[in-house]
Design an enzyme around this catalytic site. Structure first.
Site: not given
Ligand code: AQP
Length: 338
Positions: A200, A117, A203
């Site tokens: 991956k 990040k 969001k």
């Molecule tokens: N691509 C993914 N595949 C499987 N699991 C996923 N998770 C997120 N993306 C995937 C799971 O969703 C939960 C919540 O995640 P989070 O929002 O707290 O943080 P993150 O993993 O950083 O999610 P994002 O979507 O990638 O958000 P941004 O872009 O804002 O950083 C977790 O259990 C995560 O494993």
């Protein structure tokens, strides 16, 4: 107290840092629902984590409600699970500070999510982004949670939670905190970006075409899968043939997770199929599974006061579990209460 004497309790959360994706649904929410009713379950909208990167104050409360609406629409029931947002229970931030004093800088330096990040901009990102994993440890350990369902990307943070619990227990000669287990299972623990099968799905990824949002309509879902990157070869005859084909493997795993089956079963259903057959079938399946959830999310979002009421009530229940654990932690650390 030993590890096995802790009451089984599940905690997990999602940050309101953008609209929910298919990755959040398959990697987290769907599995949260699967654990409900089997064990005590606590699910949080982790808004304090969201602000580790800039969030528009005018949008944040609504994004928090949208994640809560996703939880409810997917089947989490506030009478069976505790549903709340993190900032309403101040114990998260309080225990997070104590864990900042337990965790070592070297541990944080090894966190791959921070490196991804922060990228080449590490000097300019917030201190909160760097310390994020110790707040996450506090989220989990404030409830003495024994299991944390997460996607593969969060495994390292749950391992750090275990290290923090073990170091706290060792330093203070106690066995107060459990050594929590990550629960990473099912066919879609790492849903990949539709335009690049080595990254991956997130969001906050740059292009909307990289991800399926839980609120996308049928036309958009079909368009995104149609344009999803793949290699030119058709699907293999056996699942081993996916090993070196990340984009193809991703689409098969998404299909398997949506259908509650295995990649082997999907390949057995579509052996040697071309993308012209498989992609529309995948889009139809995704629409069939997601449309009822997104319709329900839209309905719930029309009544924000009801979502706020549910989160308020959940916060009260969460506080009732957290307060004695925090009080005891202060006592163990030797902080004076008068
Ligand atoms: N691509 C993914 N595949 C499987 N699991 C996923 N998770 C997120 N993306 C995937 C799971 O969703 C939960 C919540 O995640 P989070 O929002 O707290 O943080 P993150 O993993 O950083 O999610 P994002 O979507 O990638 O958000 P941004 O872009 O804002 O950083 C977790 O259990 C995560 O494993």
């Amino acid at each position: 107290m030993t590890e096995s004497t802790f009451t089984p309790r599940v905690f997990s959360g999602i940050k309101p840092s953008g609209g929910l994706t298919l990755g959040n649904y398959l990697g987290a929410i769907k599995r949260f629902v699967g654990m409900q009713g089997k064990v005590e379950t606590i699910y949080c909208v982790v808004d304090l984590h969201a602000i580790t990167v800039w969030q528009d104050p005018a949008q944040l409360a609504n994004m928090t409600r949208e994640v809560a609406a996703g939880y409810l629409a997917a089947g989490l029931d506030p009478t069976q699970s505790i549903l709340f947002n993190q900032s309403q229970v101040s114990g998260h931030a309080e225990l997070g500070w104590i864990f900042n004093c337990v965790a070592r800088v070297g541990w944080m330096n090894r966190m791959t999510q921070f490196k991804d990040k922060a990228g080449s901009n590490a000097e300019k990102v917030s201190l909160g982004l760097y310390a994020y994993p110790s707040l996450m440890a506090a989220d989990i350990l404030l409830y003495h949670a024994t299991q944390v369902p997460v996607g593969e990307d969060q495994k390292q943070h749950v391992e750090l939670t275990r290290d923090i619990a073990a170091k706290f227990n060792h330093d203070f000669k106690t066995d107060f905190f459990p050594i929590t287990e990550p629960v990473i299972d099912g066919p879609a623990t790492r849903v990949m970006n539709l335009r690049d099968g080595t990254k991956k799905m997130s969001k906050s990824g740059e292009s909307d075409m990289e991800r399926i949002n839980m609120t996308d309509d049928a036309t958009t879902i079909a368009k995104k899968f149609k344009k999803a990157k793949t290699d030119p070869a058709p699907l293999p005859e056996t699942v081993e043939g996916l090993a070196t084909r990340p984009e193809a493997r991703n689409l098969v795993e998404i299909y398997a997770a949506l259908e509650d089956t295995t990649p082997e079963a999907v390949i057995a259903q579509y052996p040697g199929a071309g993308w012209g057959t498989f992609k529309p079938a995948l889009a139809d399946l995704a629409v069939a599974k997601l449309a009822p959830i997104s319709d329900e999310m839209a309905r719930l979002m029309n009544d924000p006061a009801e979502i706020d009421r549910i989160l308020g009530k959940g916060s009260e229940k969460a506080r009732a579990i957290a307060e004695p654990i925090l009080k005891k932690t202060y006592e163990i650390v030797g902080l004076l209460r008068s």
